[in-house]
Design an enzyme around this catalytic site. Sequence first.
Site, mmCIF file in Angstrom:
data_model
loop_
_atom_site.group_PDB
_atom_site.id
_atom_site.type_symbol
_atom_site.label_atom_id
_atom_site.label_comp_id
_atom_site.label_asym_id
_atom_site.label_seq_id
_atom_site.Cartn_x
_atom_site.Cartn_y
_atom_site.Cartn_z
ATOM 1 C CE1 TYR A 164 43.390 19.674 -15.659
ATOM 2 C CE2 TYR A 164 41.720 20.926 -14.388
ATOM 3 C CZ TYR A 164 43.620 20.852 -15.045
ATOM 4 O OH TYR A 164 44.309 21.330 -14.727
ATOM 5 C CE LYS A 168 44.864 17.217 -12.647
ATOM 6 N NZ LYS A 168 46.413 17.256 -12.868
HETATM 7 N N1 LIG Z 1 48.668 25.997 -12.889
HETATM 8 C C1 LIG Z 1 47.737 25.700 -12.315
HETATM 9 O O1 LIG Z 1 46.668 26.712 -12.247
HETATM 10 C C2 LIG Z 1 47.017 24.401 -11.709
HETATM 11 C C3 LIG Z 1 45.827 23.525 -11.335
HETATM 12 C C4 LIG Z 1 45.359 22.918 -10.631
HETATM 13 C C5 LIG Z 1 46.082 22.186 -11.710
HETATM 14 N N2 LIG Z 1 47.194 22.333 -12.256
HETATM 15 C C6 LIG Z 1 47.943 20.650 -12.756
HETATM 16 O O2 LIG Z 1 48.706 21.063 -12.686
HETATM 17 C C7 LIG Z 1 50.420 19.879 -13.643
HETATM 18 C C8 LIG Z 1 51.443 21.092 -13.898
HETATM 19 O O3 LIG Z 1 50.711 21.981 -14.962
HETATM 20 P P1 LIG Z 1 51.069 23.764 -15.420
HETATM 21 O O4 LIG Z 1 49.989 24.803 -14.639
HETATM 22 O O5 LIG Z 1 52.584 24.252 -14.926
HETATM 23 O O6 LIG Z 1 50.996 23.441 -16.752
HETATM 24 P P2 LIG Z 1 51.656 23.317 -18.476
HETATM 25 O O7 LIG Z 1 50.892 23.615 -19.120
HETATM 26 O O8 LIG Z 1 53.440 24.393 -17.942
HETATM 27 O O9 LIG Z 1 52.339 22.090 -17.841
HETATM 28 C C9 LIG Z 1 52.171 20.673 -18.303
HETATM 29 C C10 LIG Z 1 53.281 19.906 -18.510
HETATM 30 O O10 LIG Z 1 53.369 19.224 -19.074
HETATM 31 C C11 LIG Z 1 53.782 18.010 -20.202
HETATM 32 N N3 LIG Z 1 53.145 17.376 -21.148
HETATM 33 C C12 LIG Z 1 51.491 17.365 -21.363
HETATM 34 N N4 LIG Z 1 51.577 16.807 -21.650
HETATM 35 C C13 LIG Z 1 52.377 15.889 -22.253
HETATM 36 C C14 LIG Z 1 52.319 14.201 -21.882
HETATM 37 N N5 LIG Z 1 51.760 13.399 -23.017
HETATM 38 N N6 LIG Z 1 54.080 13.196 -21.543
HETATM 39 C C15 LIG Z 1 54.582 14.051 -20.462
HETATM 40 N N7 LIG Z 1 54.190 15.411 -20.963
HETATM 41 C C16 LIG Z 1 53.425 16.135 -21.072
HETATM 42 C C17 LIG Z 1 53.480 20.142 -21.233
HETATM 43 O O11 LIG Z 1 54.329 20.085 -22.891
HETATM 44 C C18 LIG Z 1 53.599 20.924 -20.072
HETATM 45 O O12 LIG Z 1 55.648 20.777 -19.841
HETATM 46 C C19 LIG Z 1 48.909 19.674 -14.859
HETATM 47 O O13 LIG Z 1 48.572 18.620 -14.298
HETATM 48 C C20 LIG Z 1 47.803 21.061 -14.485
HETATM 49 O O14 LIG Z 1 46.743 20.455 -14.478
HETATM 50 C C21 LIG Z 1 47.545 23.444 -12.866
#
Ligand SMILES: NC(=O)c1ccc[n+]([C@@H]2O[C@H](COP(=O)([O-])OP(=O)(O)OC[C@H]3O[C@@H](n4cnc5c(N)ncnc54)[C@H](O)[C@@H]3O)[C@@H](O)[C@H]2O)c1
Length: 287
Positions: A164, A168
Amino acid sequence: MAGVEGRVAVVTGSGGGLGRQHALLFAQRGAKVVVNDLGGSRDGTGAGSEMADRVVDEINRGGGDAVANYDNVATPEGGKAIVQSAVEAFGTLDIVVNNAGILRDVTFHKMDDAQWDAVLKVHLYGSYHVTRAAWPLLREKNYGRVVVTTSTSGLYGNFGQSNYGAAKLGVVGMINTLALEGRKYNVHANAVAPIAATRMTEDIMPEEVLATLDPAFVSPLVVHLSSEECSTSGEVVLAGGGNYARVHYMQAKGAAFPGVPSVDDIASTWDQIMDMDGAELGQPLSG
Ligand SMILES: NC(=O)c1ccc[n+]([C@@H]2O[C@H](COP(=O)([O-])OP(=O)(O)OC[C@H]3O[C@@H](n4cnc5c(N)ncnc54)[C@H](O)[C@@H]3O)[C@@H](O)[C@H]2O)c1
């Protein structure tokens, strides 16, 4: 046009979590939105249309304008189909928010190729495929805003997340160059590093911390970076629970040698090479 009003935005992975909040705010601010989501589980397995459909309903019921797309960002065909959805529904595309993501956490010692590939494919290749498909349109219209989603796991590391973290930080490498190549076409590219309570973090932070990390806090930053007025490009901005801060590499004053130094020369000047006193923002070689 001001802000994002009248603009067409693709938000990948916006069937839940952070992406949903971004999509809702774009719509609230007058943008037309393609709500893309594959609809699978946190580790990327499975698929379905309900997640994206639910967000589209929510937007359209509230008077906004959104269409659903269920394609997979991890393939070139998926990237093209997502961009095509925007063109078919709204005639153009102005904003690409690469947000889709999955997790396959495991220590490096136990990492297998499938776990490595799955995560790189969604985050790094996914951001590439969608942005690559959009790029000619943005260049041609002399307007574009690209946002990628990075993470402190990539910027600083996190136990069990070498796949990851690599993905990232990869997207940051991508926008660093897109910012240089997009500048003369008025195409800006930035990264957000969110910290939010979503299904991705629900079991890795205590409940009282999660309660302070509504994902809605991140979306105003994403929409600002996507707006007409924002000329910032090539930057990383952290956002979580009401805190917003730029993140940037600093380069130390270091040490310089007129010829190739010996290993002993490096060892004896090590403290000077590592000393961050008087460090300055790192800069690209050109641009
Ligand atoms: N939540 C946090 O604290 C955090 C921290 C750092 C980075 N992020 C990043 O933020 C982004 C959103 O994550 P989140 O926390 O909302 O989690 P989440 O799992 O709710 O959202 C991710 C979404 O991406 C969709 N997805 C996954 N693979 C896919 C694909 N191949 N094609 C299309 N859609 C796809 C999933 O169905 C999901 O709805 C991600 O990139 C995650 O890595 C989140």
